[in-house]
Design an enzyme around this catalytic site. Structure first.
Site, mmCIF file in Angstrom:
data_model
loop_
_atom_site.group_PDB
_atom_site.id
_atom_site.type_symbol
_atom_site.label_atom_id
_atom_site.label_comp_id
_atom_site.label_asym_id
_atom_site.label_seq_id
_atom_site.Cartn_x
_atom_site.Cartn_y
_atom_site.Cartn_z
ATOM 1 N N LYS A 132 -45.067 81.060 18.408
ATOM 2 C CA LYS A 132 -44.514 80.506 19.651
ATOM 3 C C LYS A 132 -44.565 78.965 19.665
ATOM 4 O O LYS A 132 -45.255 78.353 18.845
ATOM 5 C CB LYS A 132 -45.279 81.102 20.841
ATOM 6 C CG LYS A 132 -45.133 82.635 20.938
ATOM 7 C CD LYS A 132 -45.771 83.159 22.217
ATOM 8 C CE LYS A 132 -45.664 84.675 22.306
ATOM 9 N NZ LYS A 132 -46.175 85.188 23.606
ATOM 10 N N TYR B 296 -36.962 88.901 26.901
ATOM 11 C CA TYR B 296 -38.072 89.279 27.787
ATOM 12 C C TYR B 296 -37.593 90.009 29.051
ATOM 13 O O TYR B 296 -38.310 90.036 30.051
ATOM 14 C CB TYR B 296 -38.886 88.032 28.172
ATOM 15 C CG TYR B 296 -39.725 87.501 27.029
ATOM 16 C CD1 TYR B 296 -40.838 88.199 26.564
ATOM 17 C CD2 TYR B 296 -39.406 86.308 26.391
ATOM 18 C CE1 TYR B 296 -41.606 87.732 25.519
ATOM 19 C CE2 TYR B 296 -40.171 85.829 25.334
ATOM 20 C CZ TYR B 296 -41.270 86.548 24.902
ATOM 21 O OH TYR B 296 -42.037 86.086 23.865
ATOM 22 N N ASN C 247 -49.774 81.746 24.100
ATOM 23 C CA ASN C 247 -50.729 82.519 23.289
ATOM 24 C C ASN C 247 -50.358 82.623 21.808
ATOM 25 O O ASN C 247 -50.685 83.601 21.150
ATOM 26 C CB ASN C 247 -50.996 83.891 23.933
ATOM 27 C CG ASN C 247 -49.764 84.759 23.993
ATOM 28 O OD1 ASN C 247 -48.684 84.330 23.620
ATOM 29 N ND2 ASN C 247 -49.930 85.992 24.439
ATOM 30 N N HIS D 208 -46.340 86.322 19.075
ATOM 31 C CA HIS D 208 -45.891 87.581 19.675
ATOM 32 C C HIS D 208 -46.032 88.684 18.629
ATOM 33 O O HIS D 208 -45.831 88.440 17.449
ATOM 34 C CB HIS D 208 -44.423 87.461 20.081
ATOM 35 C CG HIS D 208 -43.801 88.767 20.465
ATOM 36 N ND1 HIS D 208 -43.992 89.332 21.707
ATOM 37 C CD2 HIS D 208 -43.025 89.634 19.766
ATOM 38 C CE1 HIS D 208 -43.341 90.495 21.753
ATOM 39 N NE2 HIS D 208 -42.743 90.694 20.587
ATOM 40 N N GLU E 149 -36.409 94.230 18.681
ATOM 41 C CA GLU E 149 -36.691 92.784 18.628
ATOM 42 C C GLU E 149 -36.269 92.192 17.287
ATOM 43 O O GLU E 149 -35.756 91.070 17.220
ATOM 44 C CB GLU E 149 -38.182 92.549 18.894
ATOM 45 C CG GLU E 149 -38.565 92.891 20.334
ATOM 46 C CD GLU E 149 -40.069 92.926 20.583
ATOM 47 O OE1 GLU E 149 -40.447 93.206 21.726
ATOM 48 O OE2 GLU E 149 -40.858 92.680 19.632
HETATM 49 P P1 CMP Z 1 -46.210 88.614 24.592
HETATM 50 O O1 CMP Z 1 -46.959 89.904 24.620
HETATM 51 O O2 CMP Z 1 -45.873 88.010 23.314
HETATM 52 O O3 CMP Z 1 -44.880 88.784 25.475
HETATM 53 C C1 CMP Z 1 -44.953 88.791 26.893
HETATM 54 C C2 CMP Z 1 -45.693 87.537 27.290
HETATM 55 O O4 CMP Z 1 -45.855 87.331 28.652
HETATM 56 C C3 CMP Z 1 -47.105 87.622 26.756
HETATM 57 O O5 CMP Z 1 -47.069 87.516 25.351
HETATM 58 C C4 CMP Z 1 -47.751 86.476 27.480
HETATM 59 O O6 CMP Z 1 -47.609 85.257 26.777
HETATM 60 C C5 CMP Z 1 -46.942 86.429 28.752
HETATM 61 N N1 CMP Z 1 -47.799 86.799 29.865
HETATM 62 C C6 CMP Z 1 -48.365 87.991 30.077
HETATM 63 N N2 CMP Z 1 -49.115 87.944 31.195
HETATM 64 C C7 CMP Z 1 -49.003 86.692 31.689
HETATM 65 C C8 CMP Z 1 -49.534 86.025 32.806
HETATM 66 N N3 CMP Z 1 -50.349 86.657 33.674
HETATM 67 N N4 CMP Z 1 -49.217 84.725 32.990
HETATM 68 C C9 CMP Z 1 -48.388 84.097 32.130
HETATM 69 N N5 CMP Z 1 -47.852 84.679 31.030
HETATM 70 C C10 CMP Z 1 -48.162 85.965 30.823
#
Ligand code: CMP
Length: 139
Positions: free
Chosen positions: A11, A51, A114, A117, A128
């Site tokens: 990311k 998303y 984070n 993914h 995806e």
């Molecule tokens: P990922 O699982 O890659 O794809 C969905 C993303 O939504 C997840 O990573 C997080 O980065 C984001 N996400 C999930 N929960 C939250 C949250 N409470 N606040 C902000 N981002 C979120």
């Protein structure tokens, strides 16, 4: 049945912080073969579509803004039990909850930013992967 493939993105936070090489090293050291990879940037429309499942969530706007904020590395990875093993390698969505040694523990800063993914099912891995790659880009 497992397809032995998963889909990942490094990311914008991890790209900006210079972690592409270290993350790819962790991925290949864990036994994943990279069968497709590209350096790219999501448009607003790309991110909203990718998303789409999160459209009603309160963090959707933030998620789309972040994922379009810079370049990413998209890749399809192959390994036996790829989806499950890759999710173990990257750790919990929130890096604060991620186990020691996982990619998110090492390289992520927050639940929103984070670092990586990982697909959550074989079905989503296929969807995806096809979102980012045509058949002739997968080797
Ligand atoms: P990922 O699982 O890659 O794809 C969905 C993303 O939504 C997840 O990573 C997080 O980065 C984001 N996400 C999930 N929960 C939250 C949250 N409470 N606040 C902000 N981002 C979120």
């Amino acid at each position: 049945m497992s397809t032995n493939r998963t889909f990942t993105m490094i990311k914008p936070d991890a790209v900006k912080n210079g972690h592409i090489g270290a993350i790819l090293e962790k991925i290949t050291a864990a036994g994943f073969k990279i069968v497709a990879m590209k350096y790219t940037q999501l448009s607003l429309r790309d991110a909203q579509e990718f998303y789409g499942v999160h459209r009603e969530r309160p963090f959707f706007g933030e998620l789309v803004e972040f994922m379009t904020s810079g370049t990413i590395v998209a890749a399809i990875l192959e390994k036996e039990n790829a989806v499950e093993d890759f999710r173990a390698l990257i750790g919990a969505t929130n890096p604060a909850d991620a186990a020691e040694g996982t990619i998110r523990k090492m390289f992520a800063n927050s639940i929103g930013e984070n670092a990586v993914h990982g697909s959550d099912s074989d079905e989503n891995a296929a969807i995806e992967g096809s979102f980012h790659f045509s058949g002739r880009e997968i080797y």
